[in-house]
Write an enzyme that holds these catalytic residues in place. Sequence first.
Site, PDB file in Angstrom:
ATOM      1  N   LYS A  79       0.854  -1.189   0.000  1.00  9.47           N
ATOM      2  CA  LYS A  79       0.000   0.000   0.000  1.00  9.47           C
ATOM      3  C   LYS A  79       0.884   1.231   0.000  1.00  9.47           C
ATOM      4  O   LYS A  79       2.033   1.196   0.433  1.00  9.47           O
ATOM      5  CB  LYS A  79      -0.897   0.015   1.245  1.00  9.47           C
ATOM      6  CG  LYS A  79      -2.175   0.826   1.073  1.00  9.47           C
ATOM      7  CD  LYS A  79      -3.198   0.073   0.252  1.00  9.47           C
ATOM      8  CE  LYS A  79      -4.545   0.766   0.262  1.00  9.47           C
ATOM      9  NZ  LYS A  79      -5.573  -0.014  -0.464  1.00  9.47           N
ATOM     10  N   GLY A 177     -21.206   6.163   4.456  1.00  5.79           N
ATOM     11  CA  GLY A 177     -20.237   6.618   3.474  1.00  5.79           C
ATOM     12  C   GLY A 177     -20.737   6.404   2.064  1.00  5.79           C
ATOM     13  O   GLY A 177     -20.940   5.273   1.636  1.00  5.79           O
ATOM     14  N   GLY A 179     -19.298   7.395  -0.919  1.00  8.97           N
ATOM     15  CA  GLY A 179     -18.280   7.683  -1.919  1.00  8.97           C
ATOM     16  C   GLY A 179     -18.490   6.837  -3.159  1.00  8.97           C
ATOM     17  O   GLY A 179     -19.601   6.353  -3.427  1.00  8.97           O
ATOM     18  N   ALA A 180     -17.425   6.637  -3.911  1.00 14.03           N
ATOM     19  CA  ALA A 180     -17.538   5.902  -5.175  1.00 14.03           C
ATOM     20  C   ALA A 180     -18.096   4.502  -4.976  1.00 14.03           C
ATOM     21  O   ALA A 180     -18.906   4.019  -5.772  1.00 14.03           O
ATOM     22  CB  ALA A 180     -16.163   5.826  -5.847  1.00 14.03           C
TER      23      ALA A 180
END
Length: 356
Positions: A79, A177, A179-180
């Site tokens: 990451k 949430g 988001g995308a």
Amino acid sequence: MFQTHREFDAHELVATCFDARSGLNAIIAVHDTSAGPAMGGCRIAPYQDMDAALTDVLRLSRGMTYKNIMAGLPYGGGKAVIVADPKAQKTPALITAFARRVGQLGGTFVTGEDVGTTVEDIQLMRQVTPHVRGIPENGPGDPSPMTALGVFCGIEAAVRHRLGRGDLAGSSVIVQGLGAVGFRLAELLHRAGVRLIISDLDPQRLTAARTAFGATIIEPDRCHAAEADVYAPCAMGGGMNARTIPELRVAIVAGAANNQLSTPTDGERIASRGILYAPDYVINAGGVISTALEGPGFDRAILLARVKRIATTLEEIFGRAAGQKLATSQVAEEMARERLVIARTRATQTVAGGPA
């Protein structure tokens, strides 16, 4: 320094990346490459300090090792985090400088889209280094639709196992949430006849979701305590902790967020309450599957089949956890480490010239 950090887990590589001209301040962590090159996204976030960034990248990279091995992908885990405000400080120069650092690792680490980065950012990185994934020309591009699909299939599996229902119609799900991934998940759930409860910090996203899905809005700091069948965390991690778990009023926790458990013992806390937890690195693997399968021979049918297989893996985890009377988080980690041992044995045999 890194070796004494509380989240260090025999990571193979932890590299700090600085570039004064572009303002780049980043960390790349490679956890394990037994199964192949480390693959994981690049996250851009305004971390409070470098310790917070290091904590996140160490945990996320370990999670990517488990995610990739549990998804059966020929990749290890890694990451990257860039310490910056993606809305105010992300520039082409910053993205380019980061891509150069990825390139210097020579393919040990392969990156892609994550929180704070976009497909456009990944396309810019590709101009600097080949060691990026998520390019539309080679496959599906944006991985978030496949992440959402995998979570949806995982919720279906969890509802079958915990509630004994054949489908999701009439169920209630809290999506934290939008988001995308979260918004796409809400759309899939709405189509399946789910009653949605939604939460987000962005008023525009809330309005859009309420209009599109007839969802009920709840304040972000109390969404985990709402009553529903399923709680789906789809924002940042760490939301399941000693404070929030006792307040849960759901039968299932199954969402897209990474590192949902604040500590390893939080998985046991959830289980002790009789709540079924879908381990995050298993249920949210759809995105990394999509990036792993991209290339000249990309086949969307194969991708969809692999993503839907997430439900099968979860069913195995749920079954083993029930049979062994263990938390699903413990069982998933055991399974991941079992598979890592096999991958390491194969890697050792290959290096030694034995059977691959």
